[in-house]
Design a protein around this motif. Sequence first.
Motif, PDB file in Angstrom:
ATOM      1  N   MET A   1      45.174  52.377  50.229  1.00 16.54           N
ATOM      2  CA  MET A   1      44.608  51.470  51.221  1.00 16.54           C
ATOM      3  C   MET A   1      45.691  50.850  52.273  1.00 16.54           C
ATOM      4  SD  MET A   1      41.428  49.282  49.867  1.00 16.54           S
ATOM      5  CE  MET A   1      42.076  49.494  48.335  1.00 16.54           C
TER       6      MET A   1
ATOM      7  N   PHE B   1      46.120  51.527  60.840  1.00 11.69           N
ATOM      8  CA  PHE B   1      45.120  50.956  61.574  1.00 11.69           C
ATOM      9  C   PHE B   1      46.096  49.898  62.691  1.00 11.69           C
ATOM     10  CE2 PHE B   1      42.697  46.930  62.496  1.00 11.69           C
ATOM     11  CZ  PHE B   1      41.496  47.681  63.391  1.00 11.69           C
TER      12      PHE B   1
ATOM     13  N   ALA C   1      46.453  53.078  54.912  1.00 10.64           N
ATOM     14  CA  ALA C   1      45.235  52.969  55.945  1.00 10.64           C
ATOM     15  C   ALA C   1      45.332  51.767  56.997  1.00 10.64           C
ATOM     16  CB  ALA C   1      44.007  53.002  55.382  1.00 10.64           C
ATOM     17  N   VAL C   2      45.859  50.465  56.401  1.00 10.74           N
ATOM     18  CA  VAL C   2      45.859  49.447  57.098  1.00 10.74           C
ATOM     19  C   VAL C   2      47.123  49.365  58.129  1.00 10.74           C
ATOM     20  CG1 VAL C   2      46.248  46.919  56.780  1.00 10.74           C
ATOM     21  CG2 VAL C   2      44.500  47.863  55.522  1.00 10.74           C
TER      22      VAL C   2
ATOM     23  N   SER D   1      43.783  56.675  59.895  1.00  7.26           N
ATOM     24  CA  SER D   1      43.511  55.394  59.150  1.00  7.26           C
ATOM     25  C   SER D   1      42.060  55.698  58.392  1.00  7.26           C
ATOM     26  CB  SER D   1      43.473  54.401  60.124  1.00  7.26           C
ATOM     27  OG  SER D   1      42.425  54.118  60.677  1.00  7.26           O
ATOM     28  N   VAL D   2      41.221  56.692  58.701  1.00  5.79           N
ATOM     29  CA  VAL D   2      39.959  56.712  57.941  1.00  5.79           C
ATOM     30  C   VAL D   2      40.176  57.546  56.845  1.00  5.79           C
ATOM     31  CG1 VAL D   2      37.787  57.726  58.280  1.00  5.79           C
ATOM     32  CG2 VAL D   2      38.372  56.329  60.086  1.00  5.79           C
TER      33      VAL D   2
ATOM     34  N   ALA E   1      44.705  43.907  51.391  1.00  8.80           N
ATOM     35  CA  ALA E   1      45.071  45.139  50.690  1.00  8.80           C
ATOM     36  C   ALA E   1      45.942  44.967  49.597  1.00  8.80           C
ATOM     37  CB  ALA E   1      45.505  46.320  52.037  1.00  8.80           C
TER      38      ALA E   1
ATOM     39  N   MET F   1      43.764  42.148  57.229  1.00  7.76           N
ATOM     40  CA  MET F   1      43.826  43.281  56.208  1.00  7.76           C
ATOM     41  C   MET F   1      44.923  43.667  55.358  1.00  7.76           C
ATOM     42  SD  MET F   1      41.108  45.299  57.275  1.00  7.76           S
ATOM     43  CE  MET F   1      39.919  45.508  58.723  1.00  7.76           C
TER      44      MET F   1
END
Lengths: 92, 105, 311
Positions: C26, C33, C29-30, C20-21, C72, C68
């Motif tokens: 994006m 997460f 990534a969310v 996720s980093v 996003a 998020m």
Amino acid sequence: MADLFTILAVTAGAVLFLAGTVGLLRFPGTLARLHALTKVDNLGLGLVVLGLMPQMGFLAAAKMLAVWLLVQLSGAIVTQILARSVRGGGER
Amino acid sequence: MSAALLFWLAGSGLIGLSVYGLIVNPHPLCKLLALNLLGSGVFLLFGVIARRGASAGLGGDPVPQALVITGIVVAFSATAIAVALLLRLHTEAGEASIDEEDGQP
Amino acid sequence: METGFDIALALLLLCVGGWSVIARNMMTAVIVFIAYGLLLSLAWVRLHAIDVSLTEAAIGSGATGLLMVIAAHKVAGDTKRVVQLSRGFHVLAAVFAALVAVGIAALAFVLPGEPSSLAAPVLERLPDSGLGNPVAGVLFVFRSFDTLLEKVVLLLALIGVWALARDADWGGVPGLRLFRERHSVLTLLARTLPPIGFVFAIYMTWAGADVPGGAFQGGTVLAAMWILVMVAGVRRPPRISSPPLRLAIVAGPVVFLAIGFLGFLAPGAFLAYPEGFAKPLIVAMETALTLSIAVILGLLIAGPPKGEDAP
């Protein structure tokens, strides 16, 4: 006997989870991936729950069954929504 | 190796990863995500401290556990404000960016 | 066997956290997460902290993840412009991050040998409060001041989010409009799930006195049901100027404070419970808190009020 049943059912469920995850990662296209994922939701989780039921008391078994039913409901509906958004636009 | 030590190592690894992400990811939303990851790594360290304090028949010390619960809720509140700020910036400026000089490509 | 599971879980946490980093997109990534949050709640179970696990799954993963995802979705176009950082800067950042990680990991080996624990004193005084769950005991009896202030933090966060509205939109409807078209399948879910969710949330709050659960987790489930109903368009979000809404928002903190001041009368200290009345007072407090938490969480996710025409 109950232990044997548990081992068999949970193993079968785990194999389905593995297959579904491989499908989710490897299949091309969202619809094919959804297809792989639904098997995990329905049958994989169902087998794990079924296998664990003899190990639990009545109340815990009923709770697990309820969890499975809720996953069925949300899984089916979320899959529908995703599939419709893939096909474009959804319903008017 | 005990489970507590293992999760301590995982927690410190997560802190390292999120510090890296916090530095190199340019978008504020990514930074926010890394910050949340950083928080969860610190909470995990708290969890290990709580687990080490297992005694009197409890699996862990309830005081650090309660602190972590409070921490998670406070982290969520901060995230909510940050997201609202970020979205407002996005509507005002057309994009959510925090650099000034490199802003115009 | 269990150690093997722990090792796999710890590695998986690191991999998913790292993913996720470094994820380029994006939204990816969310979503990673959110998966990470669910794995983390498994780790909390392994650390014998079921209450924390429930909170992490509900708030850390669910509510934060939803916030998020919405963000996003709205800023998705921003990814086109990528700031190019030099390779040397990346290496420097990685070295710094690795040093931080190694430093914290090394602390594990210098922790004092004899761990101190408050478990025994908590268990000793817990029966006086009538509660059976030691974590709930810490939250509502031994450290209730923390819990009160945390509710105030939630309230302040909501005021902060609302303050970001344009002047013209003040008092209006929160800008949560994900699905413009009505989706019949989603409507079905929004009509069938809330009754189940309501019962479950009440059960969770009630059972939280004796087993893991409580006002936070119950309140989050309620909030999730409300958001589902709002997103599906079954019910519009209310205007933030509506008096019943504001009453629901402050109900929890007000009841908490009132019971706190009541403590001055009977035992003679702020937030002290009169002898023998601790359990009913805590249950009253938790009931009001569940309502407030649900409404505040729902409104925090729904965002600041926005006019009809704004995109």
